[in-house]
Design an enzyme around this catalytic site. Structure first.
Site, PDB file in Angstrom:
ATOM      1  N   ARG A  19      52.746  54.497  78.739  1.00 15.78           N
ATOM      2  CA  ARG A  19      52.299  55.800  79.204  1.00 15.78           C
ATOM      3  C   ARG A  19      51.585  56.464  77.805  1.00 15.78           C
ATOM      4  O   ARG A  19      50.576  57.180  77.879  1.00 15.78           O
ATOM      5  CB  ARG A  19      53.399  56.858  79.669  1.00 15.78           C
ATOM      6  CG  ARG A  19      53.999  56.770  80.803  1.00 15.78           C
ATOM      7  CD  ARG A  19      55.564  56.698  81.097  1.00 15.78           C
ATOM      8  NE  ARG A  19      56.057  55.806  80.338  1.00 15.78           N
ATOM      9  CZ  ARG A  19      56.256  54.625  81.027  1.00 15.78           C
ATOM     10  NH1 ARG A  19      56.146  54.225  82.188  1.00 15.78           N
ATOM     11  NH2 ARG A  19      56.966  53.799  80.272  1.00 15.78           N
ATOM     12  N   THR A  20      52.325  56.451  76.810  1.00 13.82           N
ATOM     13  CA  THR A  20      51.707  57.274  75.585  1.00 13.82           C
ATOM     14  C   THR A  20      50.336  57.000  75.239  1.00 13.82           C
ATOM     15  O   THR A  20      49.283  57.415  74.965  1.00 13.82           O
ATOM     16  CB  THR A  20      52.686  57.355  74.448  1.00 13.82           C
ATOM     17  OG1 THR A  20      53.954  57.728  74.994  1.00 13.82           O
ATOM     18  CG2 THR A  20      52.374  58.367  73.410  1.00 13.82           C
ATOM     19  N   LYS A  60      50.733  40.621  56.880  1.00 13.56           N
ATOM     20  CA  LYS A  60      50.568  39.967  55.524  1.00 13.56           C
ATOM     21  C   LYS A  60      51.218  40.731  54.504  1.00 13.56           C
ATOM     22  O   LYS A  60      51.054  40.508  53.354  1.00 13.56           O
ATOM     23  CB  LYS A  60      49.084  39.879  55.171  1.00 13.56           C
ATOM     24  CG  LYS A  60      48.343  39.224  56.353  1.00 13.56           C
ATOM     25  CD  LYS A  60      46.845  39.097  56.244  1.00 13.56           C
ATOM     26  CE  LYS A  60      45.846  38.841  57.509  1.00 13.56           C
ATOM     27  NZ  LYS A  60      44.556  39.389  57.281  1.00 13.56           N
ATOM     28  N   ARG A  87      52.428  55.531  66.892  1.00 18.71           N
ATOM     29  CA  ARG A  87      53.907  55.383  67.032  1.00 18.71           C
ATOM     30  C   ARG A  87      54.422  54.505  66.156  1.00 18.71           C
ATOM     31  O   ARG A  87      53.774  53.268  65.867  1.00 18.71           O
ATOM     32  CB  ARG A  87      53.971  54.998  68.545  1.00 18.71           C
ATOM     33  CG  ARG A  87      55.293  54.506  68.826  1.00 18.71           C
ATOM     34  CD  ARG A  87      55.585  54.266  70.064  1.00 18.71           C
ATOM     35  NE  ARG A  87      55.637  55.356  71.127  1.00 18.71           N
ATOM     36  CZ  ARG A  87      56.008  55.457  72.326  1.00 18.71           C
ATOM     37  NH1 ARG A  87      56.394  54.414  72.922  1.00 18.71           N
ATOM     38  NH2 ARG A  87      56.162  56.600  72.982  1.00 18.71           N
ATOM     39  N   HIS A 133      59.096  63.328  69.454  1.00 19.41           N
ATOM     40  CA  HIS A 133      57.674  62.724  70.268  1.00 19.41           C
ATOM     41  C   HIS A 133      57.270  64.136  70.831  1.00 19.41           C
ATOM     42  O   HIS A 133      57.346  64.464  72.111  1.00 19.41           O
ATOM     43  CB  HIS A 133      58.412  62.119  71.377  1.00 19.41           C
ATOM     44  CG  HIS A 133      57.639  61.130  72.346  1.00 19.41           C
ATOM     45  ND1 HIS A 133      56.047  61.353  71.979  1.00 19.41           N
ATOM     46  CD2 HIS A 133      57.684  60.276  73.298  1.00 19.41           C
ATOM     47  CE1 HIS A 133      55.670  60.485  72.922  1.00 19.41           C
ATOM     48  NE2 HIS A 133      56.429  59.804  73.416  1.00 19.41           N
TER      49      HIS A 133
END
Ligand code: CP
Length: 299
Positions: A50-51, A79, A100, A128
């Site tokens: 969703r986000t 890396k 995120r 959030h």
């Protein structure tokens, strides 16, 4: 200095209300390509449906172009590149970063490095804030107001970042909270202190049926396997609550069930057709709210 959205506390009450008002405008007219010259980077170090997709839809509807990754495994992080160097690079390419990351504090750190605005799309169990703004939009839309509501938060209140952000935002609006959680997932003391300092009423229970009839908003959350260090503890609590349709007898007519999603077993499928279920509409509201957040940060 650029404006960021890392914690919901970065926005005042007036700014929160301004975003909700803008979101209502975007819901009425969702195609407003006012940022054709902008590039938005969507960088997700942790899974999301969703986000990420609603932020990318929001950016597209505003006419911006979107770059980014949904799996850091395909980036130079594998890396050994640091968050610091990654953010420096991405901010060379984009005008705004949506990020995120599983580590608490990572978004704040990114905002201290980045010359362009950063939106925290979830940092571990911390915050959030864009979810909170869409939750507030959903509450206002379904209840006709934000003030003086009875909010029952259920499930993983310990690790639930949406819970932590939402209770701080709701504190502007004189709520009464009921926190429904098993002992292992109770709301951390720092958040209870936050509420006490602001004279916000709250009670705690382990029993899901205790507060359903009083609630204006029943805010369900998932027990998040990815936050547990002890698999046995997760197994013990993973199915602690399961809301089904028969439990909604006696609920107030205006009561709406919200859930940031994804759900696992905490809401039975038979609830989906109830007039109380609002979680899929809530997720749709994410597009309008995120259009408003992007607009505010670009302004
Ligand atoms: N509500 C929410 O954050 O959902 P996603 O994990 O799918 O983005």
């Amino acid at each position: 200095m650029s404006r960021n959205l890392i914690s919901i506390q970065d926005f005042s009450k007036e700014e929160i209300l301004e975003v909700l008002k803008m979101a209502a405008g975007f819901e009425k007219n969702p195609s407003q390509p006012i940022f054709r010259d902008k590039v938005v980077a969507s960088i997700f170090f942790e899974p999301s449906t969703r986000t990420r997709l609603s932020f990318e839809t929001a950016a597209n509807r505003l006419g911006a172009r979107v770059i980014g990754f949904s799996d850091a495994g395909n980036t130079s992080v594998t890396k050994g590149e640091t968050i610091k160097d990654t953010i420096k690079m991405v901010s060379n390419y984009a005008d705004l970063i949506v990020m995120r990351h599983p580590l608490e504090g990572s978004a704040r750190y990114a905002s201290e490095i980045s010359p362009v605005p950063v939106i925290n799309a979830g940092d571990g169990s911390n915050q959030h804030p864009s979810q909170t703004l869409l939750d507030l939009y959903s509450i206002q839309k379904t209840q006709g107001r934000l003030d003086n509501l009875f909010i029952n938060m259920v499930g993983d209140l310990k690790y639930g970042r949406t819970v932590h952000s939402l209770l701080q935002a709701m504190s502007h609006f004189n709520p009464t909270f009921l926190f429904t959680a098993p002992e292992e997932l109770k709301l951390p003391n720092e958040y209870k202190e936050y509420l006490r300092k602001r004279n916000i009423r709250f009670e705690e229970t382990r029993n899901l049926s205790d507060g359903i009839c009083q609630s204006d908003i029943l805010y369900m959350t998932r027990v998040q396997r990815e936050r547990f260090t002890d698999a046995i503890e997760y197994e013990r609590v993973k199915n602690v609550y399961s809301l089904n349709n028969s439990m909604l007898d006696g609920a107030k007519p205006n009561m709406k069930i919200l859930h940031p999603l994804p759900r696992v077993n905490e809401i039975a499928l038979d609830v989906d057709n109830s007039d109380h279920a609002y979680y899929f509409d809530q997720a749709k509201n994410g597009v309008y709210t995120r259009m408003a957040i992007i607009t505010k940060l670009f302004s």
